[in-house]
Design a protein around this motif. Structure first.
Motif, mmCIF file in Angstrom:
data_model
loop_
_atom_site.group_PDB
_atom_site.id
_atom_site.type_symbol
_atom_site.label_atom_id
_atom_site.label_comp_id
_atom_site.label_asym_id
_atom_site.label_seq_id
_atom_site.Cartn_x
_atom_site.Cartn_y
_atom_site.Cartn_z
ATOM 1 N N UNK A 205 0.864 -1.177 0.000
ATOM 2 C CA UNK A 205 0.000 0.000 0.000
ATOM 3 C C UNK A 205 0.897 1.222 0.000
ATOM 4 N N UNK A 206 0.682 2.107 -0.971
ATOM 5 C CA UNK A 206 1.451 3.356 -1.022
ATOM 6 C C UNK A 206 0.531 4.465 -1.483
ATOM 7 N N UNK A 207 0.369 5.465 -0.632
ATOM 8 C CA UNK A 207 -0.511 6.573 -0.979
ATOM 9 C C UNK A 207 -1.931 6.092 -1.195
ATOM 10 N N UNK A 208 -2.467 6.354 -2.386
ATOM 11 C CA UNK A 208 -3.839 5.944 -2.698
ATOM 12 C C UNK A 208 -3.872 4.755 -3.648
ATOM 13 N N UNK A 209 -2.855 3.910 -3.616
ATOM 14 C CA UNK A 209 -2.853 2.737 -4.484
ATOM 15 C C UNK A 209 -2.426 1.486 -3.735
ATOM 16 N N UNK A 211 -0.759 -2.301 -4.691
ATOM 17 C CA UNK A 211 -0.058 -2.997 -5.776
ATOM 18 C C UNK A 211 0.246 -4.434 -5.374
ATOM 19 N N UNK A 212 0.281 -5.299 -6.386
ATOM 20 C CA UNK A 212 0.636 -6.699 -6.200
ATOM 21 C C UNK A 212 1.824 -7.010 -7.103
ATOM 22 N N UNK A 213 2.874 -7.558 -6.496
ATOM 23 C CA UNK A 213 4.119 -7.826 -7.189
ATOM 24 C C UNK A 213 4.383 -9.329 -7.205
ATOM 25 N N UNK A 214 5.008 -9.808 -8.250
ATOM 26 C CA UNK A 214 5.463 -11.188 -8.315
ATOM 27 C C UNK A 214 6.650 -11.325 -7.357
ATOM 28 N N UNK A 223 -2.100 -3.149 -10.209
ATOM 29 C CA UNK A 223 -2.078 -1.915 -9.441
ATOM 30 C C UNK A 223 -3.463 -1.281 -9.509
ATOM 31 N N UNK A 224 -4.020 -0.950 -8.349
ATOM 32 C CA UNK A 224 -5.364 -0.391 -8.298
ATOM 33 C C UNK A 224 -5.372 0.904 -7.490
#
Length: 350
Positions: A205-209, A211-214, A223-224
């Motif tokens: 979670x960073x800021x307003x997003x 993300x999912x990483x391999x 990334x949403x």
């Protein structure tokens, strides 16, 4: 968004200050457990299914920023603004060791094999303590570019993950060489980083997003954008079809992992949500808030309304002490076995 079934959470009281970190143990022969960190200086252990209070770890003299349990839920660790990380016996509540630092300890994590404890904080240094030799000097891994916010292990303890409070990105370190092997780039500082239980994804979670990483090849999978600034996110551990996120709007949002569509929104907290985590089986998830409460939500709430304002009475077999020695916790007070009320010391925010 269509109206969903109303989720009525288990509400866990006891902390007198904001709850800033949560950690679920894996499933053990005695069930699974939830430990919480709070600015009130007293981490708490609970039955992960019912939310029942088991015990409070007493000894820190400053806000506790991070907490974790080892793979067997036999030991807990916590990082604090009192410049220490502490190792606790999760069965008795006793302090096993205090690891001294020179500044605030913001994050801690047990290695997968449970023999090591990783810490990070305002000193900008990652430290690895050998729990078999707790008095030995720790091994130091690299110098971070800023104050460390989160830490985690992956790849069977061969890789260390860390993020910083004042700069974007997630840094992946080779635990043996102490060198950065990869940086996952983000625009905003990463406030939450979780390695999925199957080792496939890193959720940030960073800021307003969110993300999912391999976790093996380090590519960005999804990334949403979130409805608000988000402090924490967690991926459902079994099927991985949904994830949760919480932040400044005081709600716990539920999203479809594949599309990013919001499929649920749980309201009830009275302050920003600082941390969210799925239980190890995925049947429920917990949220910790500025309001000092922990709420445990069912992943699939029942159709009929049930009053879950209290917590259950399930026996876990993991009591802090025997029945005649146990200390009851009631709204910020401890009542000892002689019946005397002892008001807890209020610890100022670091």
């Amino acid at each position: 968004m269509d109206k969903r079934k109303v989720a009525v959470p288990l509400v866990c009281h006891g902390h007198s200050r904001p709850v800033v970190d949560l950690f679920y143990s894996p499933i053990t022969p005695d069930g699974f457990f939830l430990v919480s960190a709070s600015k009130d200086s007293s981490p708490m252990l609970r039955n992960g299914e019912t939310g029942d209070w088991i015990g409070t770890f007493e000894g820190h003299k400053g806000a506790v920023w991070s907490c974790c349990l080892d793979a067997n839920a036999l030991f807990s660790a916590s990082g604090s603004a009192d410049f220490t990380a502490k190792l606790w016996d999760a069965l008795t509540g006793d302090e096993k060791h205090s690891f001294e630092h020179k500044h605030i300890v913001r994050a801690c994590a047990f290695s997968e094999d449970t023999h090591l404890l990783l810490t990070g904080g305002f000193e900008k240094i990652l430290r690895i303590f050998d729990l078999n030799r707790p008095d030995a000097s720790p091994r130091e891994v690299g110098n971070s570019s800023g104050s460390i916010r989160t830490v985690a292990w992956l790849h069977s303890d061969q890789t260390i993950l860390s993020s910083c409070t004042d700069s974007g990105g997630v840094r992946l370190w080779d635990a043996r060489s102490g060198k950065i092997v990869q940086t996952l780039e983000t625009k905003s500082p990463v406030t939450s980083a979780e390695v999925s239980r199957d080792g496939r994804y890193i959720t940030t979670a960073d800021g307003s997003s969110v993300k999912f990483w391999d976790a093996n090849h380090f590519g960005l999978v999804k990334s949403y954008n979130m409805p608000c600034n988000t402090e924490s996110a967690s991926l459902e551990p079994k099927l991985g079809n949904i994830f949760i996120a919480g932040g400044e709007d005081m709600w716990v949002h539920v999203f479809d992992f594949h599309t990013g569509e919001q499929i649920g929104c749980n309201k009830g907290h009275h302050g920003p949500v600082h941390c969210v985590r799925f239980s190890p089986g995925g049947e429920s998830y917990a949220s910790g808030s500025e309001d000092g409460t922990i709420r445990i939500w069912q992943t699939n709430p029942p159709n009929h309304e049930e009053n879950h304002s209290g917590t259950g009475n399930a026996q876990t077999g993991k009591l802090k002490a025997s029945t005649d020695e146990v200390t009851r916790k009631i709204e910020g007070f401890h009542i000892n076995k002689e019946g005397k009320a002892e008001e807890k010391q209020k610890i100022a925010n670091a």
